[in-house]
Design an enzyme around this catalytic site. Structure first.
Site, PDB file in Angstrom:
ATOM      1  N   HIS A   1      -5.717   1.736  -4.204  1.00 36.78           N
ATOM      2  CA  HIS A   1      -4.849   1.186  -3.166  1.00 36.78           C
ATOM      3  C   HIS A   1      -4.444  -0.237  -3.505  1.00 36.78           C
ATOM      4  CE1 HIS A   1      -8.005  -1.166  -0.607  1.00 36.78           C
ATOM      5  NE2 HIS A   1      -8.441  -1.051  -1.837  1.00 36.78           N
TER       6      HIS A   1
ATOM      7  N   CYS B   1       0.813  -1.223   0.000  1.00 35.82           N
ATOM      8  CA  CYS B   1       0.000   0.000   0.000  1.00 35.82           C
ATOM      9  C   CYS B   1       0.846   1.272   0.000  1.00 35.82           C
ATOM     10  CB  CYS B   1      -0.998   0.003   1.159  1.00 35.82           C
ATOM     11  SG  CYS B   1      -0.273   0.164   2.790  1.00 35.82           S
TER      12      CYS B   1
ATOM     13  N   HIS C   1      -2.555   1.319   6.828  1.00 33.36           N
ATOM     14  CA  HIS C   1      -2.939   1.233   5.418  1.00 33.36           C
ATOM     15  C   HIS C   1      -3.105   2.631   4.840  1.00 33.36           C
ATOM     16  CE1 HIS C   1      -4.246  -0.839   1.863  1.00 33.36           C
ATOM     17  NE2 HIS C   1      -5.334  -0.104   1.787  1.00 33.36           N
TER      18      HIS C   1
END
Length: 352
Positions: free
Chosen positions: A328, A268, A316
């Protein structure tokens, strides 16, 4: 998710960090991972497929969190190593300076000894040439002043040398702790992934086939033309942000890999780092670091190119592309994809 202003940092190169991470991944054992899933050792082979899917997804997300911690530690390691290298270079220079200062003091001490032993006033009385003696006495006073100055200089060099040695010793100890932390983080990643695989192995043959079919369909959906080009996306507010957004769009469908920052795979924070690097902006490889490297903005002011940090642990990150959508890299087994802004709990939005 996972694992990194225009600011020049002293972090290790991406290639170095990735190579190190890969080596740790291959070398780390994954023993005892079944204990990570309560009741896994007694899992019911006929367990509900949805329950297994949810548990596997949760384990992937935990692994991603550990991977983000690894990325942060890797960045810290690079910074520490650069600091230690600088200190050790100073120590080498200071040791040479101290040696020179001590040699100079030895020469001055010898000169004073050779001229000493008789009181200055008596030497003046006995001197055949008073004028000559006074000149010599003035010269010796200058030697004494120089000696005192040299002594002070040597003492200061020694003080700085001792301080740098102590700092280097402390930083070297921290380097080892950071290496140990990286190994533990990667062990956690591998253990979580093995636990997920063990859980999948409890499925019946029919359930596993259904699971694999669903995963394949999901991947195909994420890499379809519709997934690549959703409608209604607005332009970014400036050229740099547009470059970052365009880069992220071009990565749709590439696989998630722990610690990767392109070009063939991403985690990510590796995706967001690479996207903004294309626009000339440097940032850390780690979502929790990225969360505080740039100014925060409110959700009401969010613009394409902004970074969206998720979960309380900030493990994240995605890049906002407009129309309530982010791009993402979710977790192992998935690919870079679009997702709704609020598909996960938003905790911070920042603007590079």
């Amino acid at each position: 998710m996972a694992s990194h202003k225009t600011v020049t940092t002293h972090r290790a190169s991406k290639k170095t960090i990735t190579a190190t991470r890969t080596a740790v991944t291959l070398a780390t054992a994954t023993v005892g991972s079944i204990a990570l899933v309560p009741g896994l050792a007694h899992a019911d082979p006929t367990a509900n497929l949805n329950d297994v899917q949810n548990k596997v997804k949760d384990l992937h997300e935990q692994a991603e969190q550990a991977s983000e911690a690894y990325d942060k530690a890797a960045g810290d390691l690079a910074t520490l190593q650069h600091k230690v290298d600088q200190i050790q270079a100073r120590i080498t220079a200071e040791q040479a300076q101290l040696g020179n200062a001590q040699s100079a003091l030895g020469s001055l001490a010898a000169a004073q000894y050779r001229s000493g032993g008789v009181d200055n006033s008596l030497q003046l009385m006995l001197a055949a040439s008073p004028d000559s003696f006074l000149q010599q006495a003035t010269a010796m006073n200058e030697v004494a002043d120089k000696s005192a100055s040299s002594m002070k200089s040597a003492q200061e060099i020694k003080r700085q040398l001792d301080q740098d040695k102590a700092e280097a010793s402390s930083d070297l100890a921290q380097l080892q702790k950071t290496r140990d932390l990286m190994a533990q983080n990667m062990a956690d990643v591998n253990a979580k992934e093995k636990a997920a695989q063990d859980l999948l192995n409890t499925l019946s043959k029919a359930q596993r086939a259904q699971y694999d079919t669903q995963q394949k369909q999901q991947t195909q959906q994420n890499t379809s033309t519709k997934q690549v080009a959703p409608t209604g996306l607005p332009p970014a507010p400036n050229a740099r942000a547009q470059i970052a957004v365009n880069f992220a769009k071009a990565q749709i469908g590439k696989p998630y890999v722990y610690g990767a920052a392109g070009p063939r795979s991403f985690d990510c924070s590796g995706l967001t780092m690479a996207a903004w690097a294309a626009a000339g902006v440097s940032m850390s490889h780690g979502s929790s670091d990225q969360a505080y490297e740039f100014p925060a903005v409110s959700e009401s002011d969010i613009q394409p190119g902004d970074l969206v940090i998720y979960y309380g642990s900030m493990h994240h990150v995605g890049i906002y592309v407009g129309a309530g959508q982010i791009i993402h890299a979710p977790y192992s087994g998935t690919v870079v994809q679009y997702a709704p802004l609020h598909s996960m709990p938003v905790v911070r939005i920042v603007r590079p």
